[in-house]
Design a protein around this motif. Structure first.
Motif, PDB file in Angstrom:
ATOM      1  N   GLY A 110       0.816  -1.211   0.000  1.00  0.00           N
ATOM      2  CA  GLY A 110       0.000   0.000   0.000  1.00  0.00           C
ATOM      3  C   GLY A 110       0.848   1.259   0.000  1.00  0.00           C
ATOM      4  N   GLU A 111       0.201   2.369   0.095  1.00  0.00           N
ATOM      5  CA  GLU A 111       0.831   3.684   0.036  1.00  0.00           C
ATOM      6  C   GLU A 111       1.798   3.876   1.212  1.00  0.00           C
ATOM      7  OE1 GLU A 111       2.238   7.044  -0.952  1.00  0.00           O
ATOM      8  OE2 GLU A 111       0.777   6.121  -2.285  1.00  0.00           O
ATOM      9  N   ARG A 117       2.546   5.682   9.243  1.00  0.00           N
ATOM     10  CA  ARG A 117       1.968   6.118  10.528  1.00  0.00           C
ATOM     11  C   ARG A 117       1.758   4.955  11.492  1.00  0.00           C
ATOM     12  NH1 ARG A 117      -3.800   8.458   8.910  1.00  0.00           N
ATOM     13  NH2 ARG A 117      -2.595   9.099   7.135  1.00  0.00           N
ATOM     14  N   PHE A 118       1.764   3.717  10.958  1.00  0.00           N
ATOM     15  CA  PHE A 118       1.633   2.521  11.796  1.00  0.00           C
ATOM     16  C   PHE A 118       2.986   1.841  11.989  1.00  0.00           C
ATOM     17  CE2 PHE A 118      -2.173   3.149   9.191  1.00  0.00           C
ATOM     18  CZ  PHE A 118      -3.071   3.470  10.192  1.00  0.00           C
ATOM     19  N   SER A 119       4.059   2.521  11.552  1.00  0.00           N
ATOM     20  CA  SER A 119       5.445   2.058  11.658  1.00  0.00           C
ATOM     21  C   SER A 119       5.836   1.003  10.627  1.00  0.00           C
ATOM     22  CB  SER A 119       5.760   1.556  13.073  1.00  0.00           C
ATOM     23  OG  SER A 119       5.584   2.608  14.004  1.00  0.00           O
ATOM     24  N   PHE A 120       5.047   0.837   9.565  1.00  0.00           N
ATOM     25  CA  PHE A 120       5.484  -0.031   8.471  1.00  0.00           C
ATOM     26  C   PHE A 120       6.672   0.636   7.785  1.00  0.00           C
ATOM     27  CE2 PHE A 120       1.254  -1.865   8.882  1.00  0.00           C
ATOM     28  CZ  PHE A 120       1.464  -3.207   8.550  1.00  0.00           C
ATOM     29  N   TYR A 137       6.267   0.037  -2.116  1.00  0.00           N
ATOM     30  CA  TYR A 137       4.885  -0.089  -1.647  1.00  0.00           C
ATOM     31  C   TYR A 137       4.675  -1.355  -0.819  1.00  0.00           C
ATOM     32  CZ  TYR A 137       3.597   3.885  -4.470  1.00  0.00           C
ATOM     33  OH  TYR A 137       3.506   5.151  -4.978  1.00  0.00           O
ATOM     34  N   PHE A 138       5.604  -2.301  -0.934  1.00  0.00           N
ATOM     35  CA  PHE A 138       5.538  -3.512  -0.117  1.00  0.00           C
ATOM     36  C   PHE A 138       6.299  -3.228   1.167  1.00  0.00           C
ATOM     37  CE2 PHE A 138       6.968  -7.875   1.042  1.00  0.00           C
ATOM     38  CZ  PHE A 138       5.711  -8.362   1.360  1.00  0.00           C
TER      39      PHE A 138
END
Length: 166
Positions: A110-111, A117-120, A137-138
């Motif tokens: 995803g973007e 913001r979720f620490s990805f 994006y992965f």
């Protein structure tokens, strides 16, 4: 707004949320296929009153080295309820549910600016890639410190994802 685990009576409303959110019904059908295969590890709905306005799903993913984690896909909120933080709260609570269920890492395609913001972080930092060529994006997130598989190679999603030409 109330967030809770999806129940059998929610299937039609969940389908409608995904059908409203995306240009085709592919994501809605994916959720149905994952449910039928018993691969919805976490499935949460957001409801306002008696109306389901959002849904998030996690299913298993596996690295080439055999490490098992979870993949976030899809997440959707009715167009009429967007920009209220519903998707963000669904994601936060579902990540906690994944961790509680014993999963130690998660991925999403995803973007990057949204999922940061979720620490990805970009999964390639951990030696992980995806079968769809997502590049930056992965992204991956360690749910338990020290448990991210490193140099795990290609992360494969559940076979139900192969039903669609993404």
């Amino acid at each position: 707004m109330n967030i809770r685990p999806a129940e059998p009576g929610d299937h039609e409303a969940i389908f409608a949320v995904h059908a409203d959110c995306f240009p085709t019904t592919a994501e809605a059908r994916l959720v149905d296929l994952l449910r039928a295969a018993g691969r919805l590890i976490v499935s949460l709905v957001a409801e306002e009153g008696e109306t389901i306005v959002g849904h998030v799903a996690f299913s298993p993913v596996t690295t080439e080295s055999g490490a098992v984690g979870v993949g976030l896909a899809p997440v959707a909120v009715l167009a009429s309820h967007r920009r209220r933080g519903i998707a963000a709260e669904l994601i936060r609570q579902s990540l906690t549910a994944c961790q509680t269920a014993g999963y130690t890492w998660a991925v999403v395609l995803g973007e990057p600016s949204y999922y940061a913001r979720f620490s990805f972080q970009p999964a390639m930092r951990h030696g992980l890639s995806d079968e769809y060529g997502g590049g930056d994006y992965f992204q991956a997130l360690e749910l338990v410190a020290g448990q991210m598989p490193t140099a795990g190679g290609v992360v494969k999603y559940s076979p139900e994802f192969n039903e669609f030409a993404w």
